[in-house]
Design a protein around this motif. Structure first.
Motif, PDB file in Angstrom:
ATOM      1  N   TYR A   1       0.904  -1.206  -0.107  1.00  0.00           N
ATOM      2  CA  TYR A   1      -0.030  -0.159   0.055  1.00  0.00           C
ATOM      3  C   TYR A   1       0.940   1.229  -0.029  1.00  0.00           C
ATOM      4  O   TYR A   1       0.630   2.372  -0.836  1.00  0.00           O
ATOM      5  CB  TYR A   1      -0.976  -0.098   1.349  1.00  0.00           C
ATOM      6  CG  TYR A   1      -2.275  -0.524   1.030  1.00  0.00           C
ATOM      7  CD1 TYR A   1      -3.184   0.088   0.275  1.00  0.00           C
ATOM      8  CD2 TYR A   1      -2.517  -1.812   1.543  1.00  0.00           C
ATOM      9  CE1 TYR A   1      -4.380  -0.411   0.186  1.00  0.00           C
ATOM     10  CE2 TYR A   1      -3.775  -2.481   1.299  1.00  0.00           C
ATOM     11  CZ  TYR A   1      -4.775  -1.623   0.657  1.00  0.00           C
ATOM     12  OH  TYR A   1      -6.204  -2.408   0.249  1.00  0.00           O
TER      13      TYR A   1
ATOM     14  N   TRP B   1      -6.011   6.361   6.419  1.00  0.00           N
ATOM     15  CA  TRP B   1      -6.671   5.177   5.686  1.00  0.00           C
ATOM     16  C   TRP B   1      -6.578   4.174   6.731  1.00  0.00           C
ATOM     17  O   TRP B   1      -5.728   3.307   7.256  1.00  0.00           O
ATOM     18  CB  TRP B   1      -5.913   4.882   4.643  1.00  0.00           C
ATOM     19  CG  TRP B   1      -6.518   3.807   3.676  1.00  0.00           C
ATOM     20  CD1 TRP B   1      -7.408   2.799   3.945  1.00  0.00           C
ATOM     21  CD2 TRP B   1      -6.353   3.641   2.255  1.00  0.00           C
ATOM     22  NE1 TRP B   1      -7.996   2.321   2.816  1.00  0.00           N
ATOM     23  CE2 TRP B   1      -6.992   2.750   1.705  1.00  0.00           C
ATOM     24  CE3 TRP B   1      -5.306   4.600   1.146  1.00  0.00           C
ATOM     25  CZ2 TRP B   1      -7.274   2.171   0.300  1.00  0.00           C
ATOM     26  CZ3 TRP B   1      -5.593   4.128  -0.081  1.00  0.00           C
ATOM     27  CH2 TRP B   1      -6.176   3.068  -0.400  1.00  0.00           C
TER      28      TRP B   1
ATOM     29  N   ALA C   1     -10.267   6.965   4.614  1.00  0.00           N
ATOM     30  CA  ALA C   1     -10.721   5.977   3.897  1.00  0.00           C
ATOM     31  C   ALA C   1     -10.763   4.661   4.919  1.00  0.00           C
ATOM     32  O   ALA C   1     -10.128   4.661   5.500  1.00  0.00           O
ATOM     33  CB  ALA C   1      -9.529   5.447   2.640  1.00  0.00           C
TER      34      ALA C   1
ATOM     35  N   THR D   1     -11.205   0.456   4.720  1.00  0.00           N
ATOM     36  CA  THR D   1     -11.136  -0.778   3.762  1.00  0.00           C
ATOM     37  C   THR D   1     -11.639  -2.094   4.957  1.00  0.00           C
ATOM     38  O   THR D   1     -11.058  -2.361   5.658  1.00  0.00           O
ATOM     39  CB  THR D   1      -9.797  -1.035   3.139  1.00  0.00           C
ATOM     40  OG1 THR D   1      -9.647   0.084   2.313  1.00  0.00           O
ATOM     41  CG2 THR D   1      -9.955  -2.286   2.626  1.00  0.00           C
TER      42      THR D   1
ATOM     43  N   LEU E   1     -14.519   7.428   2.376  1.00  0.00           N
ATOM     44  CA  LEU E   1     -14.557   6.186   1.264  1.00  0.00           C
ATOM     45  C   LEU E   1     -14.658   4.887   2.016  1.00  0.00           C
ATOM     46  O   LEU E   1     -13.679   4.651   3.007  1.00  0.00           O
ATOM     47  CB  LEU E   1     -13.105   6.183   0.220  1.00  0.00           C
ATOM     48  CG  LEU E   1     -13.109   4.932  -0.707  1.00  0.00           C
ATOM     49  CD1 LEU E   1     -14.305   4.986  -1.563  1.00  0.00           C
ATOM     50  CD2 LEU E   1     -11.699   4.826  -1.383  1.00  0.00           C
TER      51      LEU E   1
ATOM     52  N   THR F   1     -14.420   1.102   1.325  1.00  0.00           N
ATOM     53  CA  THR F   1     -14.473  -0.283   0.432  1.00  0.00           C
ATOM     54  C   THR F   1     -15.071  -1.405   1.272  1.00  0.00           C
ATOM     55  O   THR F   1     -14.551  -2.044   2.254  1.00  0.00           O
ATOM     56  CB  THR F   1     -12.868  -0.654   0.259  1.00  0.00           C
ATOM     57  OG1 THR F   1     -12.433   0.606  -0.480  1.00  0.00           O
ATOM     58  CG2 THR F   1     -12.708  -1.970  -0.620  1.00  0.00           C
TER      59      THR F   1
ATOM     60  N   ILE G   1     -16.713   1.619  -2.684  1.00  0.00           N
ATOM     61  CA  ILE G   1     -16.300   0.536  -3.594  1.00  0.00           C
ATOM     62  C   ILE G   1     -16.672  -0.578  -3.440  1.00  0.00           C
ATOM     63  O   ILE G   1     -16.323  -1.124  -2.129  1.00  0.00           O
ATOM     64  CB  ILE G   1     -14.865   0.865  -3.807  1.00  0.00           C
ATOM     65  CG1 ILE G   1     -14.284   2.204  -4.414  1.00  0.00           C
ATOM     66  CG2 ILE G   1     -14.137  -0.198  -4.896  1.00  0.00           C
ATOM     67  CD1 ILE G   1     -12.778   2.530  -4.217  1.00  0.00           C
TER      68      ILE G   1
ATOM     69  N   ASP H   1      -7.543  -7.841  -0.082  1.00  0.00           N
ATOM     70  CA  ASP H   1      -6.553  -7.282  -0.606  1.00  0.00           C
ATOM     71  C   ASP H   1      -5.245  -8.037  -0.709  1.00  0.00           C
ATOM     72  O   ASP H   1      -4.035  -7.628  -0.947  1.00  0.00           O
ATOM     73  CB  ASP H   1      -6.244  -5.532  -0.217  1.00  0.00           C
ATOM     74  CG  ASP H   1      -6.317  -5.556   1.334  1.00  0.00           C
ATOM     75  OD1 ASP H   1      -6.330  -6.849   1.990  1.00  0.00           O
ATOM     76  OD2 ASP H   1      -6.334  -4.490   1.717  1.00  0.00           O
TER      77      ASP H   1
ATOM     78  N   ALA I   1     -10.274  -2.758  -7.184  1.00  0.00           N
ATOM     79  CA  ALA I   1     -10.755  -2.180  -5.963  1.00  0.00           C
ATOM     80  C   ALA I   1      -9.824  -1.285  -5.314  1.00  0.00           C
ATOM     81  O   ALA I   1      -9.791  -0.286  -4.911  1.00  0.00           O
ATOM     82  CB  ALA I   1     -11.389  -3.016  -4.914  1.00  0.00           C
TER      83      ALA I   1
ATOM     84  N   GLU J   1      -8.635   1.859  -7.570  1.00  0.00           N
ATOM     85  CA  GLU J   1      -9.653   2.578  -7.531  1.00  0.00           C
ATOM     86  C   GLU J   1      -9.728   3.592  -6.141  1.00  0.00           C
ATOM     87  O   GLU J   1      -9.961   4.724  -6.065  1.00  0.00           O
ATOM     88  CB  GLU J   1     -10.817   2.109  -7.750  1.00  0.00           C
ATOM     89  CG  GLU J   1     -12.024   3.132  -8.018  1.00  0.00           C
ATOM     90  CD  GLU J   1     -13.656   2.767  -7.995  1.00  0.00           C
ATOM     91  OE1 GLU J   1     -14.402   3.195  -8.003  1.00  0.00           O
ATOM     92  OE2 GLU J   1     -13.578   1.230  -8.301  1.00  0.00           O
ATOM     93  N   ALA J   2      -9.467   2.738  -5.014  1.00  0.00           N
ATOM     94  CA  ALA J   2      -9.385   3.453  -3.857  1.00  0.00           C
ATOM     95  C   ALA J   2      -8.136   4.416  -3.557  1.00  0.00           C
ATOM     96  O   ALA J   2      -8.386   5.604  -3.179  1.00  0.00           O
ATOM     97  CB  ALA J   2      -9.397   2.507  -2.948  1.00  0.00           C
TER      98      ALA J   2
ATOM     99  N   TRP K   1      -8.882   7.827  -5.829  1.00  0.00           N
ATOM    100  CA  TRP K   1      -9.773   8.522  -4.914  1.00  0.00           C
ATOM    101  C   TRP K   1      -9.072   9.038  -3.817  1.00  0.00           C
ATOM    102  O   TRP K   1      -9.410  10.462  -3.812  1.00  0.00           O
ATOM    103  CB  TRP K   1     -10.840   7.699  -4.168  1.00  0.00           C
ATOM    104  CG  TRP K   1     -11.906   8.217  -3.454  1.00  0.00           C
ATOM    105  CD1 TRP K   1     -13.285   8.482  -4.019  1.00  0.00           C
ATOM    106  CD2 TRP K   1     -12.145   8.670  -2.326  1.00  0.00           C
ATOM    107  NE1 TRP K   1     -14.031   9.207  -3.262  1.00  0.00           N
ATOM    108  CE2 TRP K   1     -13.221   9.389  -2.091  1.00  0.00           C
ATOM    109  CE3 TRP K   1     -11.092   8.492  -0.914  1.00  0.00           C
ATOM    110  CZ2 TRP K   1     -13.590   9.951  -0.597  1.00  0.00           C
ATOM    111  CZ3 TRP K   1     -11.390   9.275  -0.012  1.00  0.00           C
ATOM    112  CH2 TRP K   1     -12.694   9.786   0.395  1.00  0.00           C
TER     113      TRP K   1
END
Length: 257
Positions: A72, A124, A148, A150, A181, A183, A213, A223, A234, A237-238, A241
């Protein structure tokens, strides 16, 4: 902590260790010149990744050494931001306050890093760290451009009652325009899916700027577990974003929060 490969193929970025932080920087730009003004112009936004939990204190590797978060952070660096990773003390639910304090300390240290624009930061959160997002949702500072999450854990479970500092669903009532965001995975664990559904409903009720997402066939941890085009799509895209919210000139929460 099991070692699994990151689903997105990335060229690993060399990390710098600054105290508790691992720092992954974008490749240097050419032609930026020298001096204070050039340094300010070339300062990069930061994406601070917050791993999940609870995790055993003796986990090996720790999250900051895992291929997942190295991936990441390398992806963030390749996208033009400084990726920042650290370990926190979320070893049990009872240590949630210690973990939250570690997050605040790490974010402050990240904003002070040379070459980081302190006014363009993203947070995140992953998995159990979703609970630690609550206080940032409740009172987002003006330099926090987005959050974000996830496959987050957003509620402690029916047999647990936590203080407001760890209730992200309730915190949405005060988010004040901060982009968020989510996910969301289709094969989420039932005990986590309930909290995600409640979070989405609360975001709609309070008119939160929530983007979603969906990974319909994704599992919790997709992931690193589900190596598919959908998983790779995904994640990329995240990241796009998040990087978009960190663009110069964008703002999130109103001044004064």
């Amino acid at each position: 902590m099991a070692t699994h490969r990151f689903v997105v193929p990335v060229v690993p970025t060399d990390r710098e260790r600054h105290g508790v932080l691992d720092v992954y920087r974008p490749a240097p730009e050419t032609g930026t010149g020298a001096g204070t003004e050039a340094a300010v112009r070339s300062a990069k936004p930061a994406v601070v990744f917050v791993h999940g939990g609870p995790l055993p204190a003796n986990a090996s590797p720790t999250p900051r050494d895992s291929p997942l978060f190295g991936g990441y952070c390398s992806l963030a660096a390749a996208s033009g931001a400084v990726g920042v990773m650290f370990d926190h003390r979320f070893h049990s639910l009872e240590q949630r306050a210690d973990a939250a304090d570690d997050v605040a300390e790490a974010v402050g240290a990240a904003r002070r890093l040379p070459g980081v624009d302190p006014d363009r930061v993203a947070l995140w959160f992953f998995s159990g760290a979703g609970l630690l997002a609550a206080e940032w949702l409740d009172a987002p500072p003006p330099w926090l451009r987005c959050i974000a999450a996830t496959y987050p854990v957003l509620a402690p479970g029916p047999d647990r009652e936590l203080e407001a500092r760890f209730r992200p669903i309730e915190a949405l009532s005060a988010t004040s325009g901060l982009p968020v965001l989510l996910t969301r995975v289709g094969r989420e664990r039932p005990e986590f899916a309930t909290g995600v559904e409640a979070f989405v409903a609360a975001a709609e009720e309070h008119d939160v700027a929530l983007d979603i997402i969906d990974v319909p066939e994704g599992r919790h941890g997709f992931d690193m577990l589900d190596h598919s085009d959908a998983s790779r799509g995904a994640v990329t895209e995240a990241m796009a974003w998040v990087i978009g919210k960190l663009a110069p000139g964008r703002t999130s929460a109103p001044e004064g929060r």
